[in-house]
Design a protein around this motif. Structure first.
Motif: not given
Length: 649
Positions: A225-233
């Motif tokens: 989830g944290v990595a996905l947040d960063r990927a979205v950003y």
């Protein structure tokens, strides 16, 4: 007994040796069986069996710890892998692949909220699937384990998905689960800053998920989830940077276009200030626009042309110039045949128009270049005219003044003078007289002069009023146009009257006198500040007109009733006569006509449909009675055989 004791001790030592060497589980059972064969019984055998159970328990704990350590190491590797920059799609693929490998599951996938933002979900980044039924698979709102996980924000699992009724099923997802042969499914929340997705792992067998497995997948989901947040950003940042790069490129292109336009404007002005002729200016415009160009005067007369102008192209230019007339909007306007027109203006003075055959579409820089070219042409023509504008205005004032004097001038002289100004006095014109408060104000005269020039007419002041001679056949419409033109000036709205049309130089004076009488009547009736024509004033206009047109008055007042009687052989006119003769009484009118009162009522209703429901108002009734009497007199005189033309007076 000592021998049995030694055998039990040897069995215990063998079990400990297997535990220390991480031997297989079946070897532990073999040691116990060997002790039984050697005669170990009773308490000694129970001790050996208990030692086996303890050793197997210790070995199981060690194996779980080793598996947990391996899983934690895999999670560390996953976190390290996700620490590198990835796109959203790549990040989701890494999460689903590691989740499947972490539990040794058959299939894994992620569900995220659908782009439609209606509460539904879509499947993303499936790993281990063997069918293609999942293509763009969409879950409706509230269906599947994903909706339950989103509602509870906690992991949920089922040992057999298709037979579990603890959550709402979706037909499309159940069809895919069945095609894949999946049974046990575990779903954990995949937290994100904005929305919540779900990570799923599934097996093709019915089984339960242990607490360790749920915890491992949950930790992976937290990391993912944290990595996905960063990927979205990161994706959003890349998109913003791309958009910013596009804006910079557009700004640079706009700067280049602005510099090119400035250079073109400078080149055109240099030609004008250098004293070039219109032909050279038009050729420069054609070179920069890359299309045929035509410069025309205020009345459509060609001044200069450049480009591959065939006979057909020249005809199209001439037809477009004739159809367009006078334009005052400085923006290019698309005419027929793909020709664009932009007016050549010097203040409010219309000097002509510039025509370019540039096709059906016009880019922004080309439109701006057209406006620059029209301004340059306006400067050139103004410099060449010098004081010509003032002189032309004086000629126009003098011509209309000569048309209004009582001493007639030779007709051919007046027509020749008008033709020099682009005016045909043999064409229909209307006379408009405007009266402003006090003496004619300079602003009102200037505004009226501009209006007349724009409409290719004449203007002057005569006996304290502003007089205009404008092309057209509707004096009322012309009077309203002049009234609107002068109403914005200080001092209150003017009183404006119109008469005509006239198609002869000698008739202009008669039209002026008729409009002046109409203006006096409007003042006497308290209608100052308005506009009207003699035709619009009913029988008052009939009395004011020097050339009484009784037929027009009759037709405009009761013509519809006369036509109805003639076409249908009815007696509406006779009913009207009886109605007015009996003082407006339908009952007495019925007695006079020897018909039933209902018949008169129906006829009066039909009359209202033909000439308007307000025909019984006093002012309308007076005009209708006058028209009826004039019609009756004309009919009687006609029956006597007298010439109809003598009856208008």
């Amino acid at each position: 007994m000592s021998q049995k004791k030694d055998a039990s001790v040897a069995a215990v030592l063998a079990l400990l040796d297997l535990l220390a060497g991480e031997g297989p589980a079946n070897r532990f059972e073999a040691v116990v069986e060997e002790a039984r064969r050697q005669g170990v019984t009773g308490a000694d055998l129970r001790m050996v069996e208990q030692t086996r159970r303890l050793a197997l328990g210790i070995q199981a704990r060690l194996e779980r710890r080793q598996q947990w350590s391996a899983a934690l190491a895999a999670l560390v590797d996953t976190a390290a892998d996700l620490a590198s920059p990835h796109t959203v799609e790549d990040t989701l693929k890494i999460i689903t692949r590691r989740a499947r490998l972490l539990l040794g599951a058959d299939v894994s996938w992620v569900t995220l909220p659908a782009a439609e933002d209606d509460g539904g979900f879509r499947l993303h980044s499936l790993d281990g699937h063997v069918t293609m039924l999942n293509a763009r698979l969409r879950l409706p709102k509230g269906a599947g384990l994903a909706a339950a996980v989103r509602a509870h924000r906690a992991p949920l699992w089922t040992s057999d998905y298709l037979t579990d009724d603890s959550f709402r099923h979706a037909h499309e997802l159940d069809q895919w689960i069945s095609a894949e042969g999946l049974h046990a499914v575990l779903a954990v929340p995949l937290s994100r800053a904005v929305t919540v997705g779900t990570l799923h792992v599934a097996d093709r067998s019915v089984r339960h998920f242990s607490a360790d497995e749920i915890a491992l997948v949950n930790m992976l989901a937290e990391i993912g989830g944290v990595a996905l947040d960063r990927a979205v950003y990161l994706d959003e940042t890349v998109a913003e940077m791309s958009a910013l790069r596009e804006r910079v490129l557009r700004a640079e292109a706009a700067g280049d276009e602005a510099r090119a336009l400035a250079a073109a404007q400078g080149a055109l002005l240099d030609l004008v200030l250098g004293g070039c002729d219109p032909q050279l200016l038009v050729e420069e415009c054609r070179r920069r626009l890359g299309a045929p160009v035509l410069l025309c005067g205020p009345h459509g007369t060609a001044i200069a042309a450049s480009g591959a102008l065939s006979g057909r192209t020249r005809e199209e230019f001439a037809r477009a110039a004739e159809d367009t007339g006078t334009l005052l909007d400085p923006s290019p306007a698309l005419l027929d045949y793909g020709i664009w027109s932009v007016p050549v203006l010097a203040g409010s003075h219309h000097l002509g128009a510039l025509y370019v055959q540039a096709g059906p579409a016009l880019s922004g820089d080309t439109a701006e270049l057209l406006r620059h070219a029209a301004r340059a042409a306006a400067v050139l023509l103004s410099l060449q005219e010098g004081g010509g504008t003032v002189v032309e205005g004086q000629f126009r004032d003098e011509l209309l003044g000569d048309l209004l004097i009582s001493v007639p001038r030779p007709r051919d002289v007046l027509e020749r003078r008008a033709r020099r100004l682009g005016i045909g006095l043999d064409q229909p014109h209307v006379v408009v007289v405007a009266r402003v408060a006090g003496d004619p104000q300079a602003h009102a005269v200037t505004r009226a002069s501009s209006c007349a020039r724009r409409m290719n007419g004449l203007q002057t002041t005569h006996e304290g009023d502003i007089v205009l001679l404008l092309p057209g056949t509707d004096p009322g419409d012309a009077a309203r146009t002049v009234h609107d033109e002068l109403s914005s000036l200080p001092g209150g709205p003017p009183t404006v009257s119109g008469s005509g049309p006239v198609s002869d130089p000698g008739a202009v004076l008669h039209g002026y006198r008729e409009a002046a009488r109409c203006l006096d009547a409007m003042t006497a009736l308290g209608a100052t500040g308005t506009s009207a024509s003699t035709h619009e004033m009913g029988f008052v206009g009939l009395l004011l007109s020097e050339q009484v047109d009784a037929e027009r008055f009759i037709q405009s007042t009761i013509g519809a009733v006369l036509d109805y009687d003639e076409q249908r052989l009815t007696e509406l006119v006779r009913t009207l006569d009886a109605y007015f003769d009996t003082g407006g009484s339908p009952t007495y009118a019925a007695e006079k006509l020897h018909v039933h009162p209902n018949t008169v009522a129906r006829r009066l209703e039909r009359i209202g449909d033909l000439i308007g429901s307000d025909w019984q108002r006093p002012e309308r009734a007076l005009e209708i009675q006058l028209a009826l009497r004039m019609s009756r007199i004309r009919r009687v005189l006609g029956e006597r055989g007298e010439p109809a033309g003598d009856q208008d007076a």
